[in-house]
Write a protein that holds these residues in place. Structure first.
Motif, mmCIF file in Angstrom:
data_model
loop_
_atom_site.group_PDB
_atom_site.id
_atom_site.type_symbol
_atom_site.label_atom_id
_atom_site.label_comp_id
_atom_site.label_asym_id
_atom_site.label_seq_id
_atom_site.Cartn_x
_atom_site.Cartn_y
_atom_site.Cartn_z
ATOM 1 N N ILE A 6 9.459 -17.685 -2.576
ATOM 2 C CA ILE A 6 8.435 -16.787 -2.976
ATOM 3 C C ILE A 6 7.649 -15.715 -2.396
ATOM 4 O O ILE A 6 7.221 -16.101 -1.646
ATOM 5 C CB ILE A 6 7.703 -17.748 -3.822
ATOM 6 C CG1 ILE A 6 7.804 -18.497 -4.840
ATOM 7 C CG2 ILE A 6 5.982 -17.097 -4.626
ATOM 8 C CD1 ILE A 6 6.473 -19.910 -4.698
ATOM 9 N N LEU A 7 7.269 -14.661 -2.630
ATOM 10 C CA LEU A 7 7.216 -13.414 -2.474
ATOM 11 C C LEU A 7 5.756 -12.574 -2.153
ATOM 12 O O LEU A 7 6.552 -12.334 -4.348
ATOM 13 C CB LEU A 7 7.814 -12.018 -2.592
ATOM 14 C CG LEU A 7 7.921 -10.280 -2.130
ATOM 15 C CD1 LEU A 7 7.259 -10.926 -0.852
ATOM 16 C CD2 LEU A 7 8.893 -9.619 -2.241
ATOM 17 N N GLY A 8 4.759 -12.763 -2.450
ATOM 18 C CA GLY A 8 3.353 -12.511 -2.632
ATOM 19 C C GLY A 8 3.264 -11.425 -1.827
ATOM 20 O O GLY A 8 3.616 -10.844 -0.936
ATOM 21 N N ILE A 9 2.722 -10.828 -2.823
ATOM 22 C CA ILE A 9 2.025 -8.303 -2.759
ATOM 23 C C ILE A 9 0.702 -8.980 -3.036
ATOM 24 O O ILE A 9 0.704 -8.800 -3.823
ATOM 25 C CB ILE A 9 3.411 -8.207 -2.692
ATOM 26 C CG1 ILE A 9 4.968 -8.322 -2.136
ATOM 27 C CG2 ILE A 9 3.097 -6.249 -3.109
ATOM 28 C CD1 ILE A 9 5.976 -7.067 -3.062
ATOM 29 N N ASP A 10 0.197 -8.004 -1.399
ATOM 30 C CA ASP A 10 -1.196 -6.896 -2.497
ATOM 31 C C ASP A 10 -0.921 -5.465 -1.574
ATOM 32 O O ASP A 10 -0.943 -5.444 -1.308
ATOM 33 C CB ASP A 10 -2.505 -8.114 -0.655
ATOM 34 C CG ASP A 10 -3.218 -7.506 -1.109
ATOM 35 O OD1 ASP A 10 -3.794 -7.179 -2.146
ATOM 36 O OD2 ASP A 10 -3.973 -7.356 -0.010
ATOM 37 N N PRO A 11 -0.563 -5.769 -3.162
ATOM 38 C CA PRO A 11 -0.599 -4.202 -2.974
ATOM 39 C C PRO A 11 -1.457 -2.658 -2.673
ATOM 40 O O PRO A 11 -2.388 -3.277 -2.889
ATOM 41 C CB PRO A 11 -0.486 -3.659 -4.626
ATOM 42 C CG PRO A 11 -1.453 -5.270 -5.553
ATOM 43 C CD PRO A 11 -0.810 -5.891 -3.873
ATOM 44 N N GLY A 12 -1.267 -2.190 -2.424
ATOM 45 C CA GLY A 12 -2.156 -0.361 -1.738
ATOM 46 C C GLY A 12 -1.363 0.751 -1.693
ATOM 47 O O GLY A 12 0.370 0.103 -1.199
ATOM 48 N N LEU A 13 -1.955 1.574 -1.573
ATOM 49 C CA LEU A 13 -1.286 2.364 -1.241
ATOM 50 C C LEU A 13 -1.539 3.108 -0.313
ATOM 51 O O LEU A 13 -0.237 3.926 0.449
ATOM 52 C CB LEU A 13 -1.599 4.055 -1.814
ATOM 53 C CG LEU A 13 -1.243 5.214 -2.676
ATOM 54 C CD1 LEU A 13 0.097 4.373 -3.066
ATOM 55 C CD2 LEU A 13 -1.887 6.410 -3.327
ATOM 56 N N ASN A 14 -1.979 3.186 0.974
ATOM 57 C CA ASN A 14 -1.727 2.581 2.318
ATOM 58 C C ASN A 14 -1.219 1.854 2.973
ATOM 59 O O ASN A 14 -0.358 1.538 3.418
ATOM 60 C CB ASN A 14 -3.630 3.412 2.895
ATOM 61 C CG ASN A 14 -4.167 4.562 2.470
ATOM 62 O OD1 ASN A 14 -3.354 5.565 1.767
ATOM 63 N ND2 ASN A 14 -5.253 4.228 2.003
ATOM 64 N N THR A 15 -2.047 0.790 2.277
ATOM 65 C CA THR A 15 -1.442 -1.089 3.374
ATOM 66 C C THR A 15 -0.936 -2.172 2.103
ATOM 67 O O THR A 15 -1.504 -2.152 1.286
ATOM 68 C CB THR A 15 -2.549 -1.193 4.392
ATOM 69 O OG1 THR A 15 -2.746 -0.303 4.794
ATOM 70 C CG2 THR A 15 -1.656 -2.493 5.277
ATOM 71 N N THR A 16 0.378 -1.577 2.455
ATOM 72 C CA THR A 16 0.423 -2.983 1.234
ATOM 73 C C THR A 16 1.459 -4.665 2.396
ATOM 74 O O THR A 16 2.331 -4.727 3.151
ATOM 75 C CB THR A 16 2.024 -2.953 0.537
ATOM 76 O OG1 THR A 16 1.287 -1.592 -0.698
ATOM 77 C CG2 THR A 16 2.794 -3.746 -0.413
ATOM 78 N N GLY A 17 0.354 -5.674 1.993
ATOM 79 C CA GLY A 17 0.335 -7.000 2.707
ATOM 80 C C GLY A 17 1.668 -7.548 1.882
ATOM 81 O O GLY A 17 1.597 -7.587 0.248
ATOM 82 N N GLY A 35 4.071 -9.555 6.748
ATOM 83 C CA GLY A 35 3.892 -7.859 7.325
ATOM 84 C C GLY A 35 2.817 -6.822 5.721
ATOM 85 O O GLY A 35 2.950 -7.276 5.303
ATOM 86 N N VAL A 36 3.393 -5.457 6.825
ATOM 87 C CA VAL A 36 2.329 -4.598 5.421
ATOM 88 C C VAL A 36 3.831 -3.508 5.481
ATOM 89 O O VAL A 36 4.708 -3.186 6.363
ATOM 90 C CB VAL A 36 1.233 -3.949 6.405
ATOM 91 C CG1 VAL A 36 0.743 -5.198 6.562
ATOM 92 C CG2 VAL A 36 1.646 -3.837 8.087
ATOM 93 N N ILE A 37 3.145 -2.833 4.668
ATOM 94 C CA ILE A 37 3.713 -1.533 4.073
ATOM 95 C C ILE A 37 3.176 -0.611 4.241
ATOM 96 O O ILE A 37 2.211 -1.089 3.411
ATOM 97 C CB ILE A 37 5.487 -1.855 3.101
ATOM 98 C CG1 ILE A 37 5.892 -3.384 2.782
ATOM 99 C CG2 ILE A 37 6.046 -0.288 2.571
ATOM 100 C CD1 ILE A 37 6.178 -3.466 1.647
ATOM 101 N N LEU A 49 4.604 6.724 -2.592
ATOM 102 C CA LEU A 49 5.458 5.584 -2.813
ATOM 103 C C LEU A 49 7.050 5.427 -3.477
ATOM 104 O O LEU A 49 7.230 4.414 -3.978
ATOM 105 C CB LEU A 49 5.321 6.616 -4.920
ATOM 106 C CG LEU A 49 3.818 6.160 -5.160
ATOM 107 C CD1 LEU A 49 3.533 7.316 -6.912
ATOM 108 C CD2 LEU A 49 2.485 4.657 -5.902
ATOM 109 N N ALA A 50 7.134 6.504 -2.467
ATOM 110 C CA ALA A 50 9.267 6.223 -2.686
ATOM 111 C C ALA A 50 9.193 5.303 -1.183
ATOM 112 O O ALA A 50 10.130 4.173 -1.048
ATOM 113 C CB ALA A 50 10.019 7.813 -2.240
ATOM 114 N N GLU A 51 7.902 5.164 -0.384
ATOM 115 C CA GLU A 51 7.867 4.175 0.802
ATOM 116 C C GLU A 51 7.563 2.817 0.415
ATOM 117 O O GLU A 51 8.615 2.493 0.869
ATOM 118 C CB GLU A 51 6.975 5.579 1.981
ATOM 119 C CG GLU A 51 7.820 6.228 3.017
ATOM 120 C CD GLU A 51 6.724 6.937 3.187
ATOM 121 O OE1 GLU A 51 5.148 6.345 3.487
ATOM 122 O OE2 GLU A 51 6.967 8.139 4.249
ATOM 123 N N LEU A 52 6.427 2.514 -0.202
ATOM 124 C CA LEU A 52 6.586 1.758 -0.983
ATOM 125 C C LEU A 52 7.579 1.118 -1.668
ATOM 126 O O LEU A 52 8.060 -0.429 -1.683
ATOM 127 C CB LEU A 52 4.928 1.491 -1.169
ATOM 128 C CG LEU A 52 4.512 0.139 -1.927
ATOM 129 C CD1 LEU A 52 4.496 -0.426 -1.396
ATOM 130 C CD2 LEU A 52 3.558 0.628 -3.230
#
Length: 167
Positions: A6-17, A35-37, A49-52
C-alpha cells in the motif's frame, strides 16, 4: 491483505510525502520505503507538476503497489489558492496511479487522524508517535509529510478493503 503493498501519499506542490508498507503476517506491518518528492517553488507550474508525476510514477514502478491511499483535498475558505494548487498535485498523482492501473482510496485528514490516533484533531507530533509505534520504527519519522504518508498507508491497510471503509 497479507503481502499486499500500500502506497500512502501526502500530496503537496513543494513537498509530497510517500510511504510504501507491506502486511507481513497477521497484524505485522513492514515499512518498505518512505521519502519525499520535491519541486522547486521558482519553477513554472507545469514543470513542478511534471516532476511530481515523474516522482510518483518512479515509486509505482519500483514497487508492485496494490493500492494507493491519498489524502483528500482539504482547504480553509480563507485560502482558496491553496486548495487549487493542492488539486493540481492530486490530479497528477491520480493520473500516475491510473496509468499504472492502481486503485486509489481517498481519506480526509481528520479520518486519518481518528483511525491512527483515536483523535480526529491530533497534532502532527501525535501522528508521528502513533506511526512510529504501529510500524515498529526506531525513531519518529521526519519530516511530517513522510509521517502523514505513513499514516495514510496504514489507513489504506485498515480501511481500504471492505466493511471498515463504510464506518
Amino acid at each position: 491483505m497479507d503481502g499486499k503493498l500500500i502506497l500512502g501519499i501526502d500530496p503537496g506542490l513543494n513537498t509530497t510525502g510517500y510511504a510504501v508498507i507491506r502486511r507481513l503476517d497477521g497484524a505485522t506491518m513492514h515499512l518498505c520505503e518512505a521519502g519525499v518528492i520535491r519541486s522547486r517553488q521558482r519553477d513554472p507550474m507545469e514543470t513542478r507538476l511534471a516532476e511530481l508525476h515523474a516522482g510518483v510514477s518512479e515509486v509505482l514502478q519500483a514497487h508492485r503497489v496494490d493500492l494507493m491511499a491519498l489524502e483528500q483535498l482539504f482547504s480553509h475558505y480563507e485560502r482558496p489558492r491553496t486548495a487549487i494548487l493542492m488539486g493540481h498535485a492530486r490530479g497528477v498523482i491520480c493520473l500516475a496511479a491510473s496509468q499504472a492501473g492502481i486503485p486509489v482510496t481517498h481519506f480526509e485528514p481528520t479520518r486519518v487522524k481518528k483511525v491512527i490516533t483515536g483523535n480526529g484533531r491530533a497534532p502532527k507530533s501525535q501522528i508521528q508517535q502513533a506511526v512510529k509505534l504501529q510500524l515498529n520504527l526506531t525513531a519518529v519519522p521526519e519530516p511530517a509529510d513522510v509521517a502523514d504518508a505513513m499514516a495514510l498507508s496504514l489507513c489504506g491497510h485498515y480501511l481500504g478493503s471492505g466493511s471498515l471503509a463504510e464506518r
